[in-house]
Scaffold this active site. Sequence first.
Site, PDB file in Angstrom:
ATOM      1  N   TRP A   1      27.867   9.200  19.020  1.00  0.00           N
ATOM      2  CA  TRP A   1      29.086   9.111  19.624  1.00  0.00           C
ATOM      3  C   TRP A   1      30.575  10.152  19.257  1.00  0.00           C
ATOM      4  CZ3 TRP A   1      34.581   8.567  18.235  1.00  0.00           C
ATOM      5  CH2 TRP A   1      35.254   8.558  19.842  1.00  0.00           C
ATOM      6  N   HIS A   2      30.405  10.801  17.348  1.00  0.00           N
ATOM      7  CA  HIS A   2      31.345  12.154  16.987  1.00  0.00           C
ATOM      8  C   HIS A   2      31.222  12.924  17.410  1.00  0.00           C
ATOM      9  CE1 HIS A   2      32.418   8.420  14.195  1.00  0.00           C
ATOM     10  NE2 HIS A   2      33.756   8.991  14.531  1.00  0.00           N
ATOM     11  N   GLY A   3      29.975  13.196  17.835  1.00  0.00           N
ATOM     12  CA  GLY A   3      29.305  15.321  18.400  1.00  0.00           C
ATOM     13  C   GLY A   3      28.460  14.885  18.531  1.00  0.00           C
TER      14      GLY A   3
END
Lengths: 480, 79
Positions: A324-326
Site C-alpha cells: 500500500w505504501h508504494g
Amino acid sequence: MVFNSTEFLIFFAITFLLYYAIKPTWQWGFLILASSAFIMYHVPAFLLVILPIILFNFFTGISIQNAVREKSKKRIFIFSTVINIIILVFFKYINFIIENIAFVARNLNLETELSPLSILLPLGISFYVFQVIGYNLEIYWENAKPEQHLGHFAAYVMFFPKLISGPIERAHLFLPQIKSEKRFNYDYIKSGLQLILWGLFKKLVIADRIDPVTNLIFNNVDDYHGLSLIIGIGLYIVQLYADFSGYTDIALGLARTLGYKLTDNFNRPFQATSISDFWRRWHITLSSWVLDYIYTPVAASKRGWGKYGTIYALIITFTILGFWHGASWNFVIYGFLHALAVSYEFLTKKIRVKLSNKIPSAVYFPVSRILTIGFLGFTMIFFRFHNIGESIAALKNLVTNISFTTQGLRLGITFEDVFVILIGILIIEIIEHQKSKHEDIGSILHNKPGWFRWLVYYFFIFSIMFFGSFGVSEFIYFQF
Amino acid sequence: MELSEILSELNLLFQKLLSNESLELKMDTTAKDVDGWDSLNHMALITEIEKHYKIRFTLKEIMKLKNVEDMCKSVQSKM
C-alpha cells in the site's frame, strides 16, 4: 500546497473565516468547495478522479442496502470493490506492473514495446479509496447504513485536512459530525491550534532538521558503514515518526478548528514491546483498516486451517499493508518481514508470556523495546531505499568496514543539530507520555495556571522560529 | 437453550483456550476487557465455539459479533 506553507496559511485563514461567517446549514457545501479548491490547486484534473469515485460509491452503498436478495448485495459489493481497486491499481501500480512484465519479457528474450505511462498519482487516492472500500464493506456486513445525502458523503471523502495523508477515517465516526451545525467554539479552536503547534514543532524542529542528515547517508550509501549507518537508520525512524505524527497532529488540529474530531494515528509507538504491539500504536487508522477488512475476512475463511490459517492471513495482510505504501518490491518485502515477525510472535506467545513472568520486568520490557526498535530499523532499510539493490548494499555495509571513530562516522551533523535533535526527542517523549494519560494534548495544560500555559506556547513558538528548519517542506507520507 | 446456559459454556471454552481459569465472562464483555482475547486468537475462539455446538458462522455473522451477548445470541439462533 503543504500544511507548512504560506499558500496553505492564506488558504486556511480564508476558509476558516468564511466557514464561520456563512449559514451553518451550508457548511458542508462550503467544505466541498474548499476541498475542491485545495485539490485543484495541486492538479485540477485530480478532481475528475475523486468526484466520480464519490458518486460511484454513494450509489453502490445505497444499492447494497436496497438489494433484497443476499446474492445481489454480494454482487454489488464485489463490483464496487473491484472497481475501486482497479482505479487505485491504475493510478498507483500500473507502471510497476508494466515494468515487471517488460522485465520478465526481456529475460525470456521476447520482444516488447511496453513502456511506462505518464500519469500522476492523484492526491490522497490511497487514503480515500481505502475509506470508500471500508464504507461499502460496513454496509454489506450490515454494521452501518448508507449515507443518503450526497453532499455529506462528498464532504466526508474530500475533507481537505485528511485528504492527502489521512487519517483513514471511518464513515460512522465522521458522517454524524457533518449533521451537526458548527458554531464558533473557543475551546475547540484552542485545542485545534494547540495540536497544530505541536505538529509543527515535530515537523519543523525534529523531522526537517534530521532530513539533510538521513538524505546524505541514504543517497550515498556506499560511503557509510556500520555505526554511521545504524545511527542513520535510527535517525530515520525518529524523522519518519516526527514527520508523520506531526502531519497527523496538524491534520487533526485543522479539523478541530472547523469543529471536527478525527482519529489519532499514533500512540507512543516506540514504547511497543513487540511488532504486533507496534502496529497497534503506529499508523493506527491503516493498521486497524487492514485488520478489519483484510485480516479478519481472510482469517475467517481459513479458520479451518488452525494456526496456519492465522499465519496465512497475516502474510496476506501485512504484504498488502507494505505494498500500500508504494509500487515497489521494497515495500512488499517490508510488509512481508513484518508478517514474519507478527507470525513468530503469534506462535511463541505462550513461551514469551512464561518468559516475561520469570524475568524481572525492569529487564524484560526494556529489552523487548530495544529488540522491537532493532527489527523495525532493519525493515526500514527496505522502506527507505527505492530498490532491492540499494537495500542489499546497505545491509552489507552494516557489517563491513566498520569504523567507530567520530571521523569515520562523517554524518555531516553539527553540534547544534545533535543538541536540538536530542532535546527535541526528549520533549516528544515527555509530551507524548503526558498525552497518553489525558484525553488530548490540550488537556495536559487544562488545569495549569494561565502564565504556565502561555510559557509553554511561547516555548514552542520560539523553538519553531529559532530551531525550525524551513528548507524542507514535503511530508514523507505525501508520496503514498 | 437459554442465553445464560450458553454464557456459562462459552466461559468454559474461553477459560480453556485463553489458559485463564479465573476468567468470568459477562454479557457485555468485549475483547478489550479480556487479557489475551486479541484479533489473532479471536478466530480460534470462533472455531472452538463452532466445534462445540456443531454450527457454522458466516463471515457476515462473525463481523457483527461485538460482545459476548452477540456471540450467545448468534449461537442460540443456530440451535
